[in-house]
Design a protein around this motif. Structure first.
Motif, PDB file in Angstrom:
ATOM      1  N   ILE A   3       0.845  -1.193   0.000  1.00  0.00           N
ATOM      2  CA  ILE A   3       0.000   0.000   0.000  1.00  0.00           C
ATOM      3  C   ILE A   3       0.877   1.239   0.000  1.00  0.00           C
ATOM      4  CG2 ILE A   3      -2.022   1.059   1.053  1.00  0.00           C
ATOM      5  CD1 ILE A   3      -2.104  -1.562   2.836  1.00  0.00           C
ATOM      6  N   ASP A   4       0.545   2.172  -0.890  1.00  0.00           N
ATOM      7  CA  ASP A   4       1.295   3.426  -0.964  1.00  0.00           C
ATOM      8  C   ASP A   4       1.158   4.227   0.314  1.00  0.00           C
ATOM      9  OD1 ASP A   4       2.391   3.099  -3.432  1.00  0.00           O
ATOM     10  OD2 ASP A   4       0.786   4.140  -4.506  1.00  0.00           O
ATOM     11  N   GLU A   5       2.108   5.126   0.524  1.00  0.00           N
ATOM     12  CA  GLU A   5       2.005   6.014   1.681  1.00  0.00           C
ATOM     13  C   GLU A   5       0.870   7.001   1.460  1.00  0.00           C
ATOM     14  OE1 GLU A   5       5.613   8.154   2.008  1.00  0.00           O
ATOM     15  OE2 GLU A   5       5.322   9.295   0.169  1.00  0.00           O
ATOM     16  N   ARG A   6       0.282   7.427   2.565  1.00  0.00           N
ATOM     17  CA  ARG A   6      -0.778   8.439   2.541  1.00  0.00           C
ATOM     18  C   ARG A   6      -1.911   8.062   1.583  1.00  0.00           C
ATOM     19  NH1 ARG A   6      -0.048  12.367   6.699  1.00  0.00           N
ATOM     20  NH2 ARG A   6       2.018  11.808   7.417  1.00  0.00           N
ATOM     21  N   SER A   7      -2.359   6.834   1.690  1.00  0.00           N
ATOM     22  CA  SER A   7      -3.488   6.412   0.868  1.00  0.00           C
ATOM     23  C   SER A   7      -4.504   5.680   1.739  1.00  0.00           C
ATOM     24  CB  SER A   7      -3.008   5.510  -0.262  1.00  0.00           C
ATOM     25  OG  SER A   7      -2.408   4.353   0.259  1.00  0.00           O
ATOM     26  N   ILE A   8      -5.689   5.516   1.172  1.00  0.00           N
ATOM     27  CA  ILE A   8      -6.776   4.914   1.934  1.00  0.00           C
ATOM     28  C   ILE A   8      -6.718   3.400   1.829  1.00  0.00           C
ATOM     29  CG2 ILE A   8      -9.283   4.710   2.104  1.00  0.00           C
ATOM     30  CD1 ILE A   8      -9.495   7.543   1.077  1.00  0.00           C
ATOM     31  N   VAL A   9      -6.710   2.730   2.952  1.00  0.00           N
ATOM     32  CA  VAL A   9      -6.752   1.269   2.970  1.00  0.00           C
ATOM     33  C   VAL A   9      -8.203   0.817   2.898  1.00  0.00           C
ATOM     34  CG1 VAL A   9      -6.108  -0.799   4.235  1.00  0.00           C
ATOM     35  CG2 VAL A   9      -4.653   1.225   4.358  1.00  0.00           C
ATOM     36  N   ASN A  10      -9.015   1.342   3.806  1.00  0.00           N
ATOM     37  CA  ASN A  10     -10.450   1.054   3.814  1.00  0.00           C
ATOM     38  C   ASN A  10     -11.219   2.315   4.178  1.00  0.00           C
ATOM     39  OD1 ASN A  10     -10.275  -1.801   3.427  1.00  0.00           O
ATOM     40  ND2 ASN A  10      -9.732  -2.027   5.586  1.00  0.00           N
ATOM     41  N   LEU A  50      -3.096  -7.870   8.562  1.00  0.00           N
ATOM     42  CA  LEU A  50      -2.050  -7.876   9.584  1.00  0.00           C
ATOM     43  C   LEU A  50      -0.896  -7.046   9.042  1.00  0.00           C
ATOM     44  CD1 LEU A  50      -0.708  -9.070  12.194  1.00  0.00           C
ATOM     45  CD2 LEU A  50       0.129 -10.925  10.747  1.00  0.00           C
ATOM     46  N   LEU A  51      -0.574  -5.961   9.745  1.00  0.00           N
ATOM     47  CA  LEU A  51       0.456  -5.054   9.236  1.00  0.00           C
ATOM     48  C   LEU A  51       1.848  -5.670   9.392  1.00  0.00           C
ATOM     49  CD1 LEU A  51       0.778  -2.260   7.988  1.00  0.00           C
ATOM     50  CD2 LEU A  51       1.156  -1.346  10.276  1.00  0.00           C
ATOM     51  N   LEU A  52       2.595  -5.677   8.302  1.00  0.00           N
ATOM     52  CA  LEU A  52       3.951  -6.225   8.323  1.00  0.00           C
ATOM     53  C   LEU A  52       4.986  -5.105   8.342  1.00  0.00           C
ATOM     54  CD1 LEU A  52       3.422  -8.998   5.614  1.00  0.00           C
ATOM     55  CD2 LEU A  52       3.311  -9.247   8.092  1.00  0.00           C
ATOM     56  N   LEU A  71     -16.569  -0.719   9.413  1.00  0.00           N
ATOM     57  CA  LEU A  71     -15.882   0.049  10.448  1.00  0.00           C
ATOM     58  C   LEU A  71     -16.404   1.470  10.570  1.00  0.00           C
ATOM     59  CD1 LEU A  71     -12.224  -1.188   9.951  1.00  0.00           C
ATOM     60  CD2 LEU A  71     -14.012  -2.027  11.480  1.00  0.00           C
ATOM     61  N   ASP A  72     -16.215   2.016  11.739  1.00  0.00           N
ATOM     62  CA  ASP A  72     -16.694   3.353  12.057  1.00  0.00           C
ATOM     63  C   ASP A  72     -15.677   4.425  11.702  1.00  0.00           C
ATOM     64  OD1 ASP A  72     -15.490   1.727  14.277  1.00  0.00           O
ATOM     65  OD2 ASP A  72     -15.249   3.717  15.159  1.00  0.00           O
ATOM     66  N   HIS A  73     -14.544   4.033  11.108  1.00  0.00           N
ATOM     67  CA  HIS A  73     -13.475   4.996  10.836  1.00  0.00           C
ATOM     68  C   HIS A  73     -12.787   4.622   9.524  1.00  0.00           C
ATOM     69  CE1 HIS A  73     -11.865   1.657  13.299  1.00  0.00           C
ATOM     70  NE2 HIS A  73     -11.036   1.600  12.292  1.00  0.00           N
ATOM     71  N   HIS A  74     -12.076   5.573   8.945  1.00  0.00           N
ATOM     72  CA  HIS A  74     -11.240   5.278   7.790  1.00  0.00           C
ATOM     73  C   HIS A  74      -9.941   4.626   8.255  1.00  0.00           C
ATOM     74  CE1 HIS A  74     -13.868   7.809   5.394  1.00  0.00           C
ATOM     75  NE2 HIS A  74     -13.685   8.802   6.238  1.00  0.00           N
ATOM     76  N   VAL A  75      -9.391   3.789   7.395  1.00  0.00           N
ATOM     77  CA  VAL A  75      -8.070   3.224   7.661  1.00  0.00           C
ATOM     78  C   VAL A  75      -7.151   3.736   6.560  1.00  0.00           C
ATOM     79  CG1 VAL A  75      -6.719   1.124   7.943  1.00  0.00           C
ATOM     80  CG2 VAL A  75      -9.114   1.165   8.666  1.00  0.00           C
ATOM     81  N   THR A  76      -6.067   4.411   6.962  1.00  0.00           N
ATOM     82  CA  THR A  76      -5.173   5.024   5.982  1.00  0.00           C
ATOM     83  C   THR A  76      -3.714   4.776   6.372  1.00  0.00           C
ATOM     84  OG1 THR A  76      -4.945   7.137   7.127  1.00  0.00           O
ATOM     85  CG2 THR A  76      -6.846   6.897   5.684  1.00  0.00           C
ATOM     86  N   THR A  77      -2.851   4.827   5.382  1.00  0.00           N
ATOM     87  CA  THR A  77      -1.426   4.653   5.663  1.00  0.00           C
ATOM     88  C   THR A  77      -0.748   6.003   5.874  1.00  0.00           C
ATOM     89  OG1 THR A  77      -0.951   4.731   3.303  1.00  0.00           O
ATOM     90  CG2 THR A  77      -1.231   2.558   4.281  1.00  0.00           C
ATOM     91  N   TYR A  78       0.301   5.995   6.689  1.00  0.00           N
ATOM     92  CA  TYR A  78       1.139   7.177   6.819  1.00  0.00           C
ATOM     93  C   TYR A  78       2.437   7.000   6.053  1.00  0.00           C
ATOM     94  CZ  TYR A  78      -2.124   9.342   9.935  1.00  0.00           C
ATOM     95  OH  TYR A  78      -3.236   9.934  10.424  1.00  0.00           O
ATOM     96  N   SER A  79       2.879   5.747   5.947  1.00  0.00           N
ATOM     97  CA  SER A  79       4.061   5.466   5.145  1.00  0.00           C
ATOM     98  C   SER A  79       3.752   4.280   4.240  1.00  0.00           C
ATOM     99  CB  SER A  79       5.243   5.135   6.058  1.00  0.00           C
ATOM    100  OG  SER A  79       4.933   4.018   6.862  1.00  0.00           O
ATOM    101  N   LYS A  80       4.626   4.029   3.308  1.00  0.00           N
ATOM    102  CA  LYS A  80       4.488   2.868   2.444  1.00  0.00           C
ATOM    103  C   LYS A  80       4.390   1.622   3.315  1.00  0.00           C
ATOM    104  CE  LYS A  80       6.470   1.241  -1.921  1.00  0.00           C
ATOM    105  NZ  LYS A  80       6.259  -0.197  -1.580  1.00  0.00           N
ATOM    106  N   SER A  81       3.383   0.801   3.058  1.00  0.00           N
ATOM    107  CA  SER A  81       3.109  -0.286   3.989  1.00  0.00           C
ATOM    108  C   SER A  81       2.960  -1.621   3.280  1.00  0.00           C
ATOM    109  CB  SER A  81       1.830   0.010   4.785  1.00  0.00           C
ATOM    110  OG  SER A  81       1.963   1.217   5.511  1.00  0.00           O
ATOM    111  N   ARG A  82       3.093  -2.669   4.052  1.00  0.00           N
ATOM    112  CA  ARG A  82       2.869  -4.026   3.576  1.00  0.00           C
ATOM    113  C   ARG A  82       2.023  -4.742   4.613  1.00  0.00           C
ATOM    114  NH1 ARG A  82       7.322  -6.640   4.216  1.00  0.00           N
ATOM    115  NH2 ARG A  82       6.495  -8.719   3.905  1.00  0.00           N
TER     116      ARG A  82
END
Lengths: 252, 252
Positions: free
Chosen positions: A35-42, A53-55, A93-104
């Motif tokens: 997942i790119d940084e600063r993008s919406i996961v859900n 599960l965040l790696l 979910l009751d909230h957005h899930v977003t990345t702050y950095s590039k994630s796996r």
DNA sequence: CGTATGCTTGAATCACGTCAACTGATGTGG
DNA sequence: CCACATCAGTTGACGTGATTCAAGCATACG
């Protein structure tokens, strides 16, 4: 597509799952997602059929604020955390899930989790526990936002991030904390301007410095003291069983 | 000692458990416990082997504050809530559990819950869900304490209590809310003095009045508006599936 | 080179806390 | 019955911590 990886790292919160249960859980992973940084996961309120599960990386859960474009950050996920496992029983979910950095992250299909839990109720309780530690952290964030002053609040927040990232094997020394001052403000309920002033205080007190997404802690003791930090709420797997409290003082 | 009551009321949060599963869960109740008002149910950090389903009364979860005798209230349990179910997987809790009014609760031994879940994983997921709704409410409290002004904060808090108590069958009109202004302050992270001022504002706006432990809501609409109240985070069993959000605005 | 973005700093304003006095209801003991 | 104490709530005066608005700075990037 990497098939069914059975060698996911058992770090941080993941250590809530017993060592011999871990490969069983890993067997239910269907894929890895980058997942790119600063993008919406859900986005919030969307029905989900997988959990992650965040790696690697840093993932936030945020609730939009009424006023303007700001958000409030209600949780931060570090490697080893299930970042949206609660979507499994809750569906959305009751909230957005977003990345702050590039994630796996490792993807777990909810039907695979169901199969797993139906046959291994002990494993089910362990991953239930992971969501409950999450809940304990939420309570602490409510406590922190409701009853600490700005300086202690930021210090406490940094202490938490340090301990959780350490537990996830992200370095004992300086570590990546890819947050802007605005993001810390979103988490601690204050403006970026005041975060700047508070960080300067911590810097000038010789406590810690946050320099371009990297936190250097110069005096852990002092930071803990200023932040009144007591890590028991994190239920770290290797922490000792806490002593029961001396009786409460004051009125109930 | 009342044996194993199978007729516990299925109200409020308890409706998360399917109707036909409910008697099965009730079968695992070992006893009923009566608890005096303003007393300690469980001190924090103590190992527990039972959990309580609240039948009557109001129960808080509180974390002591460093300064003096004040506490911070991180959750309030209403009838139908499991007030310390998280102690089942976690063993001990990070907060005190105390009553605000005379209360009654159904006792579930953890070993009985284990037996139940081992044989009925679907029921297990339902009671897991109850702890996750709890967690959602915690997130909302963190959000509220971190990003609302005093007036909105108190209004929002009162909206929540009203909806949850209604869902527990505690009256559509005026209802018991046995909290002092100090207690509301403990929950909302403000002083009793400021709570008093805010309640006066709400009273003079024709919104609601809190008079000796009883809340009279005169204008629900206005109260919701001031409190920016959106009950979706409560995951009420009879609420419709929410619409996914329009895309987020502003930076992530 | 100019522009965008995150950080810093100052000045004015405001929301909330602190301190203190007072009210009114409730309870208690003589 | 009154005198008194206690405690929740109210109100005012004052102090302060945080927000807001605005300008300036540094680094990164086209």
């Amino acid at each position: 597509m990497s098939g069914s990886p059975t060698d996911l790292p058992r770090i941080g919160m993941s250590r809530t799952v017993a060592e011999d249960h871990w490969p069983i859980l890993c067997g239910a992973c269907s894929d890895i997602r980058e997942i790119d940084e600063r993008s919406i996961v859900n986005p919030r309120h969307k029905v989900l059929d997988t959990s992650l599960l965040l790696l690697d990386g840093l993932v936030g859960r945020q609730i939009p604020r009424r006023d303007g474009n700001r958000v409030h950050l209600v949780a931060l996920g570090v490697p080893g955390d299930f970042i949206d496992l609660h979507a499994y029983p809750l569906k959305w979910l009751d909230h957005h899930v977003t990345t702050y950095s590039k994630s796996r992250a490792a993807i777990f299909r909810h039907d695979a989790l169901s199969d797993l839990i139906d046959t291994r109720p002990d494993l089910g309780r362990e991953i239930w526990s992971m969501t409950l530690v999450d809940a304990s952290i939420h309570r602490h964030w409510a406590f922190r936002n409701g009853s600490m002053r700005a300086l202690a609040r930021v210090a406490n927040f940094l202490c938490e991030m340090r301990v959780r990232l350490q537990s996830a094997g992200r370095g004992d020394g300086p570590f990546d904390l890819p947050l802007f001052q605005t993001d810390i403000g979103d988490a601690c309920g204050m403006t970026n301007v005041h975060v700047s002033r508070v960080l300067r205080q911590l810097r000038e007190a010789g406590c810690c410095r946050l320099v371009r997404g990297r936190l250097i802690v110069d005096d852990v003791q002092k930071l803990h003291k200023i932040g009144q930090f007591d890590p028991r709420y994190l239920y770290l797997p290797d922490a000792p069983q806490p002593e029961p409290d001396e009786m409460m003082s004051g009125r109930i």
